[in-house]
Design a protein around this motif. Structure first.
Motif, mmCIF file in Angstrom:
data_model
loop_
_atom_site.group_PDB
_atom_site.id
_atom_site.type_symbol
_atom_site.label_atom_id
_atom_site.label_comp_id
_atom_site.label_asym_id
_atom_site.label_seq_id
_atom_site.Cartn_x
_atom_site.Cartn_y
_atom_site.Cartn_z
ATOM 1 N N LEU A 105 -33.052 1.869 64.844
ATOM 2 C CA LEU A 105 -34.470 1.778 64.469
ATOM 3 C C LEU A 105 -34.728 2.566 63.189
ATOM 4 C CD1 LEU A 105 -36.120 2.044 67.980
ATOM 5 C CD2 LEU A 105 -35.959 0.016 66.537
ATOM 6 N N ASP A 106 -34.009 3.674 63.006
ATOM 7 C CA ASP A 106 -34.151 4.482 61.791
ATOM 8 C C ASP A 106 -33.457 3.843 60.589
ATOM 9 O OD1 ASP A 106 -35.517 6.371 63.279
ATOM 10 O OD2 ASP A 106 -33.703 7.537 63.696
ATOM 11 N N GLN A 107 -32.637 2.826 60.829
ATOM 12 C CA GLN A 107 -31.907 2.162 59.753
ATOM 13 C C GLN A 107 -32.512 0.798 59.426
ATOM 14 O OE1 GLN A 107 -27.703 2.110 60.627
ATOM 15 N NE2 GLN A 107 -27.685 4.275 61.126
ATOM 16 N N GLY A 108 -33.754 0.578 59.798
ATOM 17 C CA GLY A 108 -34.447 -0.645 59.414
ATOM 18 C C GLY A 108 -34.293 -1.809 60.371
ATOM 19 N N LEU A 109 -33.881 -1.558 61.604
ATOM 20 C CA LEU A 109 -33.764 -2.643 62.578
ATOM 21 C C LEU A 109 -35.110 -3.319 62.778
ATOM 22 C CD1 LEU A 109 -32.103 -4.106 64.857
ATOM 23 C CD2 LEU A 109 -33.026 -2.378 66.400
ATOM 24 N N GLN A 110 -35.108 -4.642 62.663
ATOM 25 C CA GLN A 110 -36.303 -5.433 62.961
ATOM 26 C C GLN A 110 -36.177 -5.926 64.393
ATOM 27 O OE1 GLN A 110 -36.675 -8.636 60.185
ATOM 28 N NE2 GLN A 110 -36.551 -7.309 58.404
#
Length: 188
Positions: A105-110
């Protein structure tokens, strides 16, 4: 599992009632280890299965995710490369994604949810950025994180691409990070 845990608790009570019996201490330790293993199994059974799709540009990762989800355009498809610029997860609800994919989630997971995703109970599908595009280096850590969190890893390859062997070489360093249960190679 509840029955086994109850039996272990009963055994522990009996062993504690005979503290002077030498084997009791060893058996109590083994009973505690059995309880720990069962707790791990219980956590594993209640956790959603994470299936991650990785592969080179144009191999069909996003269409496969869309097909498995039963939703068109859940994950973008097209001719522009890389098509998927951030990992995309499909699951029943966002809380499920937080539980099993928290670091992503912190790495841009959509995270995408939908009515169709509810039929995929206990399953999270993850589409990753391309492993061979010009943005490969920018995506590398994100793809590795997704792989490390996966229970099942699907490696997609375009069967008609003459650079299939090169693509397998691109994937090798990534696959080394996989410690899940099932690794599948798919020729599209």
């Amino acid at each position: 599992l509840e029955t086994v845990l109850s039996d272990i608790a009963g055994l522990e009570r009996r062993l504690e009632s005979v503290p002077l019996w030498r084997p009791a201490a060893i058996l109590l330790k083994q009973a505690g280890e059995a309880r720990r293993l069962i707790a791990g199994m219980r956590a594993r059974f209640s956790r959603s299965l994470v299936v991650t799709i990785v592969g080179p540009s144009g191999s069909g990762k996003s269409p496969l995710l869309n097909a498995l989800a039963g939703i068109d355009e859940l994950s973008p498809t097209g001719h522009e490369r890389p098509t998927t610029r951030q990992p995309v997860a499909l699951c029943g609800d966002i809380e499920t994604a937080r539980q099993v994919l928290g670091p992503l989630l912190d790495q841009g997971l959509q995270v995408r949810t939908s009515q169709a995703a509810e039929s995929l109970e206990r399953l999270v599908l993850v589409d990753t950025p391309d492993t061979d595009s010009t943005a490969r280096e920018a995506h590398f850590e994100t793809v590795v994180s997704a792989i490390e969190l996966s229970d099942v890893l699907i490696c997609m390859f375009d069967a008609q691409n003459p650079k299939r062997r090169d693509h397998a070489d691109f994937m090798a360093p990534l696959v080394r990070h996989f410690h899940g249960d099932s690794l599948l190679a798919v020729l599209n």
